[in-house]
Design an enzyme around this catalytic site. Structure first.
Site, PDB file in Angstrom:
ATOM      1  N   CYS A  96      59.961  63.865  34.461  1.00 26.14           N
ATOM      2  CA  CYS A  96      60.153  63.004  35.627  1.00 26.14           C
ATOM      3  C   CYS A  96      60.900  61.725  35.226  1.00 26.14           C
ATOM      4  CB  CYS A  96      58.823  62.760  36.326  1.00 26.14           C
ATOM      5  SG  CYS A  96      59.047  62.347  38.050  1.00 26.14           S
ATOM      6  N   HIS A 110      55.775  67.243  36.794  1.00 20.53           N
ATOM      7  CA  HIS A 110      54.740  66.682  35.900  1.00 20.53           C
ATOM      8  C   HIS A 110      53.872  67.794  35.300  1.00 20.53           C
ATOM      9  CE1 HIS A 110      54.740  62.240  36.569  1.00 20.53           C
ATOM     10  NE2 HIS A 110      55.454  62.597  37.618  1.00 20.53           N
ATOM     11  N   GLU A 126      52.055  67.748  32.810  1.00 20.39           N
ATOM     12  CA  GLU A 126      50.807  67.237  32.210  1.00 20.39           C
ATOM     13  C   GLU A 126      49.711  67.095  33.267  1.00 20.39           C
ATOM     14  OE1 GLU A 126      53.296  65.530  33.163  1.00 20.39           O
ATOM     15  OE2 GLU A 126      52.661  63.560  33.897  1.00 20.39           O
TER      16      GLU A 126
HETATM   17  N1  GLN Z   1      60.816  57.888  40.938  1.00 21.79           N
HETATM   18  C1  GLN Z   1      60.453  57.548  39.616  1.00 21.79           C
HETATM   19  C2  GLN Z   1      61.599  56.853  38.903  1.00 21.79           C
HETATM   20  O1  GLN Z   1      62.607  56.633  39.272  1.00 21.79           O
HETATM   21  C3  GLN Z   1      60.020  58.749  38.799  1.00 21.79           C
HETATM   22  C4  GLN Z   1      58.729  59.271  39.340  1.00 21.79           C
HETATM   23  C5  GLN Z   1      57.857  59.919  38.337  1.00 21.79           C
HETATM   24  O2  GLN Z   1      58.061  59.818  37.141  1.00 21.79           O
HETATM   25  N2  GLN Z   1      56.828  60.550  38.833  1.00 21.79           N
HETATM   26  O3  GLN Z   1      61.541  56.465  37.878  1.00 21.79           O
END
Ligand code: GLN
Length: 197
Positions: free
Chosen positions: A77, A170, A172
């Site tokens: 992410c 995610h 994890e």
């Molecule tokens: N939207 C977040 C960002 O720009 C990422 C979201 C996440 O890691 N769950 O960094």
């Protein structure tokens, strides 16, 4: 020793998942922490905040060097955003390491799909992997050296390139250990890092 970047975000869950696989890890917050690890997980969280903290902690430059030298790294992410070559809809001063040849758009799924969960077919896995997407980056382009290991619809959501693995979701946050196992295999098979010249 494995490291988990622990400036902000979902680092504790990654450490638990690695521990379940018998892998001990340490939290990486300083250049000295980084020097002690051979592989790194960059967790989800907020990439703009992480970018700031990477600067203020003095980690950005040494981490950029390690990534360039081929340290195996798993970005999830926000961690995927940090690895990406090109970040769309980022904050103007946001920095990324540019080692993964993808273009990502932050929060790229639009309001209705802001956060969602779905089953993913991952190359090499027998059954589906449950993907938890939280304001996830959307991969809009991948370079020729990038392997796409899973799609959601037409969108790549899990990619690999050399010693890098990156998920828009995610892993994890689900009990399924298979992606962390995949990373551990990648670490085991990765070429040694190249020396600085
Ligand atoms: N939207 C977040 C960002 O720009 C990422 C979201 C996440 O890691 N769950 O960094």
């Amino acid at each position: 020793m494995y490291g988990v970047l622990a400036l902000q975000g979902a680092f504790a869950a990654h450490r638990r998942r690695l521990a379940e696989l018998g892998i001990s890890s340490r939290e990486v917050r300083t250049p000295a922490d980084l020097a002690a690890v051979e592989a790194l997980v960059m967790p989800g969280g907020e990439s703009t905040t992480m970018s700031n903290l990477l600067g203020s902690s003095g980690l950005f430059d040494p981490l950029a060097e390690r990534l360039a030298a081929g340290m195996p790294t798993f970005g999830t992410c926000a961690g995927m955003i940090l690895l990406a070559d090109k970040v769309l809809d980022g904050r103007a001063d946001q920095r990324s390491f540019g080692v993964l040849d993808v273009t990502v758009r932050r929060n790229g799924w639009g309001r209705q799909l802001d956060s969602f969960e779905t089953e993913l077919d991952v190359t090499g896995f027998d059954g589906p992997f449950h993907g938890v997407f939280i304001r996830a980056p959307r991969v809009e382009a991948v370079g020729p050296d990038v392997d796409v290991l899973a799609f959601h619809g037409d969108d790549p959501v899990l990619v690999a390139q050399g010693a890098l693995l990156a998920a828009a979701f995610h892993p994890e946050l689900t009990p399924d250990p298979r992606l962390h196992e995949r990373f551990v295999e990648l670490v085991g098979s990765a070429a040694p890092e190249t020396e600085e010249v």
